[in-house]
Scaffold this active site. Sequence first.
Site, PDB file in Angstrom:
ATOM      1  N   HIS A  11      -1.872   0.485   7.455  1.00 33.72           N
ATOM      2  CA  HIS A  11      -2.374   0.798   6.115  1.00 33.72           C
ATOM      3  C   HIS A  11      -2.096   2.261   5.804  1.00 33.72           C
ATOM      4  CE1 HIS A  11      -4.499  -0.001   2.497  1.00 33.72           C
ATOM      5  NE2 HIS A  11      -5.593   0.696   2.791  1.00 33.72           N
ATOM      6  N   CYS A  48       0.814  -1.215   0.000  1.00 37.74           N
ATOM      7  CA  CYS A  48       0.000   0.000   0.000  1.00 37.74           C
ATOM      8  C   CYS A  48       0.848   1.264   0.000  1.00 37.74           C
ATOM      9  CB  CYS A  48      -0.951  -0.011   1.191  1.00 37.74           C
ATOM     10  SG  CYS A  48      -0.137  -0.122   2.793  1.00 37.74           S
ATOM     11  N   ASP A 102      -8.075   4.465  -2.080  1.00 36.28           N
ATOM     12  CA  ASP A 102      -7.540   3.333  -1.310  1.00 36.28           C
ATOM     13  C   ASP A 102      -6.893   2.351  -2.281  1.00 36.28           C
ATOM     14  OD1 ASP A 102      -7.017   1.137   0.333  1.00 36.28           O
ATOM     15  OD2 ASP A 102      -8.854   1.397   1.483  1.00 36.28           O
TER      16      ASP A 102
END
Length: 637
Positions: A466, A335, A487
């Site tokens: 995250h 991520c 995202d």
Amino acid sequence: MRMEPMPATRCAMLSCDICGATVTSEPDMKAHLLVVHMENEVICPFCKLSGVNYEEMCFHIETAHLEQNEIEQSFERIKAIQYGTSDNKGSSLQCRVEVNSSIFSACASDHPKILVQNLPKNSTLKHKAILSENLAESRQLLKNKGNQSDPSEAKGSIYGTTYSPPECPFCGKIEGCSRDMEMHVRSKHGNLLDTPLKGTNSVQCSRDLELAHQLQQEEDRNRRSKESRQEIEEFQRLQRQYGLDNSGGYKQQQLRNMEIEVSRGRMHPCEFHKRKADMMESLALGVDDGKTKTSGIIEALYKYYQNAATDVRHVWLSAAVDHFHSSFGDKGWGCGYRNFQMLLSSLLQNGSYDDCMKGMSVPCIPKIQSMIEDAWKEGFDPQGASQLNNRLQGTRAWIGACEVYTLLTSLRVKCRIIDFHKPTGPLGTHPRLFEWILNYYCSEREGSPKVVCTAKPPIYLQHQGHSRTVVGIEERKNRTLCLLIFDPGCPSREMQKLLKQDVEVSHLKQLRKFVGNLKHKQYQIVSVEGVLSPEEKVMKLPRHRDVATLSRVTHLHSNGYVCSSDSTPTQPWTYCSCLFITKAYSFMSVKFLFVLFCLFVCLVFFFCKVFVSEVWPLNVCFHPFGFGSGVFIIFIL
């Protein structure tokens, strides 16, 4: 069994009804009956009757030999007299007396067993004859007891009673009674009795201590071994979690996951080989293959807010940015890399950053790892580099705000980290985070159009586990704020729904995040603020950084966040405060002023001393106060 009355000079004795043996306690009598009479064959001591149990034998003796009980009573009286004579001489009640009596001995016999009912009819006559003889001998013994001066000399009676004085087992000395013998042994041979016991106790104690020490050492070893295993397991778990377990990087994971897809029938072998070839080409060029990219979302959002979203009062959007989502090669750990690709895609489309982005394209993940390692080699973020062993390529290591800041600074992009280290609203919310992002995108709220597409790059947003990218913010008609977030975990098929002409409200649900949706304990953002000159880039290096610039750090505890434009946190994946205190600079300044003050005091003291020596006598010049003051100032210097 019955207890006979005994003289006051000795304790009560119990007499066996079968054999006439005497014992001192009821447990001894039970043991005597069990061992002598119950485990062996019971025989009458008067008529040799056998083959009956204990209760039947007792009944036989009480009925057939009743007169013999009188002889037993007289015999007990004789023994009492003998023990009394011994006590008068100072001897103990514990004298060794050996009584050999045929009428009071019970033993196992090999004679044929005879039942009580089978006894001959003349057995009673025989018993009476024996009783008469025993009574006569008993009376003769009682008559002659006064003529015997010593019980030990009384021999030859029908009872066969014999007394032998105790003999010392060590030296052979004979004493008159057992009490004297006990005193002799304790006084003369006490060392033979105590020393082995003490030695045995000391040896046993030493062995016990040694055993306890060994058990304690074994327990300590087991505990340390268990703690060591737990630490190793925890460390390995953290290594696996953050991709530092040497299990391969992006390439190995991509191939492994594609092979799994082929084995499950979800990917054709031809597709596998095509994707593998594209991946190898992308890795060779260091450029992302674009298979996870979705472009044009900002433009689609601008049109949507112009024509719909009646519940929105204002909305501010970032500059154009592409969405990148995770693939087979970085699923679960990529991520941070994907958010950097989003941020870099916006900078590449912004002409203000052409000087530092000249000739660049959106790099693939292994290339980003290589770029971060190059930034470490230049000297950026040495603490973060040491924590990751100065190596990212070939691993699945996570990156966070620290690495993104380091990489942007090495590319001469001016940025800063803002750490929202604690909640500032009810229920663990962060309203100050929303207010800061609103102020970042807009300068004036009143009088601005409903939809504003700014030239500001997106914001890198990090929290525990995250990271995401903030591309805009809504101000609703009820004055609440809502972030618009890309995202990397959202796949392309969902993001492409926003490109349709008739965008539904449900399609925006994956972008909108209200204050109540962000409840992590701590958040950290990286905001881009312009371009650095080569000189400014050099000043960002730790070894060239001026300590005076660190004083520009703003620590806003009341607002719940810490701002820093010239510093990098040292912990990846977590959030550290960006507060830097200029200890060295402050300490040097205070020390320099203190030295100047001391020199001034010394000069004043010197001139005063010279002046006083010309006016006052010499002994006043060396007054203790003046001398002590000089010594104190010299000590301080």
